[in-house]
Write a protein that holds these residues in place. Sequence first.
Motif, mmCIF file in Angstrom:
data_model
loop_
_atom_site.group_PDB
_atom_site.id
_atom_site.type_symbol
_atom_site.label_atom_id
_atom_site.label_comp_id
_atom_site.label_asym_id
_atom_site.label_seq_id
_atom_site.Cartn_x
_atom_site.Cartn_y
_atom_site.Cartn_z
ATOM 1 N N GLN A 119 40.529 84.525 11.517
ATOM 2 C CA GLN A 119 41.406 83.671 10.819
ATOM 3 C C GLN A 119 43.033 83.534 11.463
ATOM 4 O OE1 GLN A 119 40.572 82.100 7.939
ATOM 5 N NE2 GLN A 119 38.450 82.897 8.911
ATOM 6 N N THR A 120 43.393 84.697 12.064
ATOM 7 C CA THR A 120 44.774 84.702 12.944
ATOM 8 C C THR A 120 44.418 85.481 14.305
ATOM 9 O OG1 THR A 120 45.251 86.874 11.899
ATOM 10 C CG2 THR A 120 45.935 84.950 10.712
ATOM 11 N N ILE A 121 45.288 85.260 15.085
ATOM 12 C CA ILE A 121 45.055 85.717 16.410
ATOM 13 C C ILE A 121 45.203 87.403 16.506
ATOM 14 C CG2 ILE A 121 45.704 83.893 17.884
ATOM 15 C CD1 ILE A 121 48.369 85.195 18.034
ATOM 16 N N GLU A 122 45.980 87.951 15.181
ATOM 17 C CA GLU A 122 45.853 89.522 15.114
ATOM 18 C C GLU A 122 44.551 90.161 14.896
ATOM 19 O OE1 GLU A 122 49.896 87.903 15.040
ATOM 20 O OE2 GLU A 122 48.202 87.142 13.970
ATOM 21 N N ASP A 123 43.720 89.182 14.454
ATOM 22 C CA ASP A 123 42.242 89.824 13.918
ATOM 23 C C ASP A 123 41.640 90.166 15.286
ATOM 24 O OD1 ASP A 123 41.514 87.057 11.505
ATOM 25 O OD2 ASP A 123 42.518 89.154 11.531
ATOM 26 N N LEU A 124 41.983 89.884 16.568
ATOM 27 C CA LEU A 124 41.479 90.370 17.809
ATOM 28 C C LEU A 124 41.567 91.925 17.771
ATOM 29 C CD1 LEU A 124 42.426 87.869 20.488
ATOM 30 C CD2 LEU A 124 40.159 88.624 19.804
#
Length: 236
Positions: free
Chosen positions: A208-213
């Motif tokens: 959903q967001t790049i932070e989910d990486l």
Amino acid sequence: MLKTGKEWLIKQRLFIEIGMLGCLILSIVGISFLFFKDANSVKEPSTMMSYLESENQSQSSIELNQIDQSSTSQTEKIYVDVKGAVYLPGVYEVTNDMRLIDAVNLAGGFSDKADQKPVNLSLKLTDQMVIFIPEIGEVGAEETVQETSAPSLEANIVTVTENTEEMTNSAKVNINLADAIQLQQLSGIGEKKAEQIVSYRQENGSFQTIEDLKNVSGIGEKTFEALKASVTVGND
């Protein structure tokens, strides 16, 4: 009387011999004086010529040093990041008078899968340039390479233009669409981490967001900071 006359002749002869000897000595002294005077007169111009030659050589050395310093000041060390289909991807130290082909050679050269057609090998390198070499048959790759500006990277991105709707930014990798090979183009992502990203996506759905990486095993804060400017989830 005869004795007196004989003595007088002897004295006269002695005076004559002394006079001749004196003349001979004076002649020798005079000749020596003239010889040394001529030698000095020849030596002085020779010394002057040597001095002038030395001055000319010194001036030439100064000019050459100035030229060398000028050339050195115009050449600067810069850094470029070579990615994609090369044998040794990574960051390399180069100079600002080098070309893209030089950076590719430093990275081990094109791999067997590299598509060289769209790559402008004569492109001049700039500091913080990111060079991406595509693979043959890569989806969406045109036969041109362009230089674009990516403010978030503060760098020049040299990459193949993408035509697909999924890749909205040619300077970024869509982590919801990229396969393991494409993910390995990212800084700090090797084969194992790329497979972990794909597995996470298959098990949990799209990011959903790049932070989910950071939820992916093996990707910590440091790794995320290094690659966050190079990725997208496709909705930005």
